[in-house]
Design a protein around this motif. Structure first.
Motif, PDB file in Angstrom:
ATOM      1  N   LEU A   1      -7.977  66.981  60.176  1.00 40.81           N
ATOM      2  CA  LEU A   1      -8.815  67.790  59.289  1.00 40.81           C
ATOM      3  C   LEU A   1      -9.378  69.002  60.008  1.00 40.81           C
ATOM      4  O   LEU A   1      -9.307  70.129  59.492  1.00 40.81           O
ATOM      5  CB  LEU A   1      -9.954  66.927  58.739  1.00 40.81           C
ATOM      6  CG  LEU A   1     -11.070  67.672  57.996  1.00 40.81           C
ATOM      7  CD1 LEU A   1     -10.519  68.295  56.726  1.00 40.81           C
ATOM      8  CD2 LEU A   1     -12.227  66.725  57.685  1.00 40.81           C
ATOM      9  N   MET A   2      -9.918  68.801  61.204  1.00 37.89           N
ATOM     10  CA  MET A   2     -10.592  69.879  61.900  1.00 37.89           C
ATOM     11  C   MET A   2      -9.638  70.782  62.683  1.00 37.89           C
ATOM     12  O   MET A   2      -9.913  71.977  62.848  1.00 37.89           O
ATOM     13  CB  MET A   2     -11.647  69.304  62.856  1.00 37.89           C
ATOM     14  CG  MET A   2     -12.761  68.542  62.163  1.00 37.89           C
ATOM     15  SD  MET A   2     -13.688  69.542  60.979  1.00 37.89           S
ATOM     16  CE  MET A   2     -14.555  70.647  62.097  1.00 37.89           C
ATOM     17  N   CYS A   3      -8.526  70.247  63.171  1.00 38.13           N
ATOM     18  CA  CYS A   3      -7.616  71.032  64.009  1.00 38.13           C
ATOM     19  C   CYS A   3      -6.496  71.694  63.213  1.00 38.13           C
ATOM     20  O   CYS A   3      -6.115  72.824  63.504  1.00 38.13           O
ATOM     21  CB  CYS A   3      -7.018  70.154  65.106  1.00 38.13           C
ATOM     22  SG  CYS A   3      -8.218  69.454  66.255  1.00 38.13           S
ATOM     23  N   ARG A   4      -5.952  70.989  62.227  1.00 32.82           N
ATOM     24  CA  ARG A   4      -4.767  71.482  61.516  1.00 32.82           C
ATOM     25  C   ARG A   4      -4.999  71.657  60.024  1.00 32.82           C
ATOM     26  O   ARG A   4      -4.087  72.059  59.306  1.00 32.82           O
ATOM     27  CB  ARG A   4      -3.605  70.506  61.729  1.00 32.82           C
ATOM     28  CG  ARG A   4      -3.264  70.261  63.203  1.00 32.82           C
ATOM     29  CD  ARG A   4      -2.307  69.096  63.368  1.00 32.82           C
ATOM     30  NE  ARG A   4      -1.106  69.272  62.599  1.00 32.82           N
ATOM     31  CZ  ARG A   4      -0.276  68.281  62.275  1.00 32.82           C
ATOM     32  NH1 ARG A   4      -0.547  67.051  62.642  1.00 32.82           N
ATOM     33  NH2 ARG A   4       0.813  68.514  61.571  1.00 32.82           N
ATOM     34  N   GLY A   5      -6.206  71.358  59.554  1.00 30.73           N
ATOM     35  CA  GLY A   5      -6.447  71.417  58.121  1.00 30.73           C
ATOM     36  C   GLY A   5      -6.501  72.821  57.546  1.00 30.73           C
ATOM     37  O   GLY A   5      -6.235  73.014  56.361  1.00 30.73           O
ATOM     38  N   ARG A   6      -6.858  73.822  58.376  1.00 31.33           N
ATOM     39  CA  ARG A   6      -7.035  75.174  57.842  1.00 31.33           C
ATOM     40  C   ARG A   6      -5.769  75.702  57.184  1.00 31.33           C
ATOM     41  O   ARG A   6      -5.826  76.311  56.104  1.00 31.33           O
ATOM     42  CB  ARG A   6      -7.460  76.121  58.973  1.00 31.33           C
ATOM     43  CG  ARG A   6      -7.740  77.541  58.502  1.00 31.33           C
ATOM     44  CD  ARG A   6      -8.135  78.424  59.667  1.00 31.33           C
ATOM     45  NE  ARG A   6      -7.047  78.569  60.621  1.00 31.33           N
ATOM     46  CZ  ARG A   6      -6.044  79.444  60.493  1.00 31.33           C
ATOM     47  NH1 ARG A   6      -6.011  80.259  59.438  1.00 31.33           N
ATOM     48  NH2 ARG A   6      -5.096  79.531  61.397  1.00 31.33           N
ATOM     49  N   LYS A   7      -4.604  75.472  57.796  1.00 31.72           N
ATOM     50  CA  LYS A   7      -3.356  75.983  57.215  1.00 31.72           C
ATOM     51  C   LYS A   7      -3.014  75.293  55.901  1.00 31.72           C
ATOM     52  O   LYS A   7      -2.225  75.804  55.127  1.00 31.72           O
ATOM     53  CB  LYS A   7      -2.219  75.800  58.215  1.00 31.72           C
ATOM     54  CG  LYS A   7      -2.358  76.670  59.455  1.00 31.72           C
ATOM     55  CD  LYS A   7      -1.171  76.516  60.371  1.00 31.72           C
ATOM     56  CE  LYS A   7      -1.299  77.424  61.595  1.00 31.72           C
ATOM     57  NZ  LYS A   7      -0.144  77.278  62.519  1.00 31.72           N
TER      58      LYS A   7
END
Length: 502
Positions: free
Chosen positions: A166-172
């Protein structure tokens, strides 16, 4: 489009605004001891942004279910299977519905598993449904602990992996994490470090103040200010809030939590004999049960007696019959094969994460009463890859297929299934699988990924690809001395290898 969310007032007398579009790209960390107003801050943020962005709240205490009455959030009770929660999360992203996942009443282990399954469903949604979503996780230290606790290692790893995604790869994928915690020292550092915006509330412990100061770039002397903050006051910093640390007071909210802080109340006026009667006289509707009396504890044994018993020779064996009946290995293997077949019959199985598939596998094993301990996660991955290839009994027992299995062991877990689908076609002389079929075996809808996997196999000299005069693809296996028949690479997916073989 810039949307300014009104969070309250700053100590400079101006409105404290949060740039919602910037927040979606940079994430937010909220920290404050119990009673600092942390939940009030989250509620203010959710209420002010409810009309602008889809929201999902992971709520371990059931405090945010009241948002449903005024803002239309759907409350998802967590007393469901993990597979069902994953499916619900996928539909939430598809239909853009704001929800509250209510984990109230569950044990910590179950809360972590449910949150992991739900976040995994949000994370694994189809690319077409990657709409912006605000994912708020209250009491984040429960789901991303910095160290092992009383919960099982498996639940902790699943939950920590979901929070890291969620925090590392969720933005994309359109997921903007907003995590709130009472104790920064108990929150995993790799999860907290991904946030670029911070709202730090009242904190008393030195270790938590030091962690907060590190995140805000403050020296040790300056962190003493966290002890002096009033309830509802936070130090804001980040591209969505302020370029320099700013003291803000959170504004009022429209909804209230079901649980509130304790308030002082006057004691009842009953005193003396009246109070004694209330205590010792049972009420008319009171369930009177016999008291449970505990058996007296036995006297402790002398240490000399215990040592003498330990040093005494063991009694002669009366027989080798065990306490539990012996397990029929063939029956166990047949049952496991049947369970794997049931999972493969689901057309969506290929696109679910391995963790979700494994949980589904364990549940089905319990339902079918498969004897013995179930396979661990690594063994399940190997068995699932072989089952997905779908070889018949004669091929499975051949030396050529055993050699193909040995070659597959040299690859990572996510590539073994694709390799075995190709190898089965070569061993049985069937046409080369299409890109869509290989993508399905890889757990993806992207045919481009399937072609990149084939390129990877070629670079490792595991296969040699060529085309016939009709443009059909042939895959040759030098180590197996066999090759597939010509196959159209652009053909539609044929399902898993097991279905194709049938």
């Amino acid at each position: 489009m810039t949307v300014a969310i009104d969070m309250g007032m700053s100590n400079k007398g101006s409105a404290a605004q949060l740039d919602l579009e910037e927040l979606l790209a940079t994430r937010l960390l909220v920290q404050g001891n119990s009673g600092s107003g942390k939940s009030h801050l989250l509620r203010r943020l959710l209420e002010q942004s409810a009309n602008w962005v889809q929201q999902c709240i992971i709520d371990p205490e059931g405090d945010f279910v009241t948002l449903a009455e005024k803002f239309g959030h759907v409350v998802v009770e967590a007393d469901r299977s993990e597979h069902e929660l994953t499916r619900i999360a996928g539909r939430i992203r598809q239909h853009r519905v704001s929800v509250v996942l209510n984990l109230e009443g569950l044990e910590a282990d179950a809360q972590m598993r449910c949150a992991a399954a739900f976040l995994g469903g949000l994370f694994d949604a189809e690319r077409d449904y990657w709409y912006p979503m605000l994912v708020v996780v209250d009491e984040a230290q429960l789901f991303a602990p910095a160290a092992a606790g009383e919960v099982s290692d498996e639940a902790r790893k699943l939950s920590l992996g979901a929070m890291t995604n969620l925090m590392c790869r969720g933005r994309k994928r359109g997921l903007a994490g907003v995590i709130a915690t009472q104790r920064l020292a108990k929150l995993a550092k790799n999860v907290a470090a991904e946030a670029s915006n911070f709202l730090m509330g009242r904190t008393f412990l030195d270790i938590d103040m030091a962690r907060a100061g590190d995140l805000l770039g403050m020296d040790k002397r300056s962190t003493e200010m966290f002890r002096d903050l009033e309830r509802g006051h936070f130090i804001a910093l980040g591209p969505a809030l302020a370029r320099r640390p700013l003291n803000i007071a959170i504004g009022p909210v429209e909804t209230q939590a079901r649980s509130t802080s304790p308030k002082l109340m006057p004691l009842p006026e009953a005193r003396g004999e009246d109070a004694a009667d209330l205590i010792f006289t049972p009420g008319a509707d009171e369930d009177i049960r016999a008291p449970i009396r505990r058996a007296p504890q036995p006297a402790p044994r002398p240490t000399a007696d215990i040592l003498a018993q330990l040093s005494a020779p063991p009694p002669p064996e009366l027989g080798r019959t065990g306490l539990f009946p012996e397990i029929d290995e063939k029956e166990r293997e047949d049952a496991i094969t049947t369970v794997l077949g049931e999972i493969l019959e689901d057309p969506e199985a290929s696109y679910r994460s391995v963790a979700v598939l494994y949980q589904d596998f364990l549940v089905r094993c319990r339902i079918r009463r498969v004897p013995g301990a179930p396979p661990d996660l690594a063994d399940f991955k190997r068995r699932f890859a072989v089952a997905r290839a779908g070889v018949d009994t004669g091929t499975e027992q051949s030396a050529l297929w055993q050699q193909a299995l040995a070659l597959a062991q040299t690859l990572s877990d996510d590539l073994q299934g694709v390799f075995l689908v190709l190898a089965r076609a070569a061993v049985t002389g069937q046409p080369c699988p299409s890109d869509a079929t290989l993508a399905r075996a890889y757990g993806s809808h992207s045919t481009g990924r399937a072609r990149r996997v084939l390129t990877h196999f070629e670079e490792r000299d595991l296969i040699v690809l060529r085309e016939d005069f009709s443009g059909n693809r042939i895959a040759a296996f030098p180590d197996l001395a066999c090759e597939t028949g010509p196959g159209d690479p652009n053909a539609p997916a044929m399902g898993d290898g097991r279905a194709a073989a049938e």
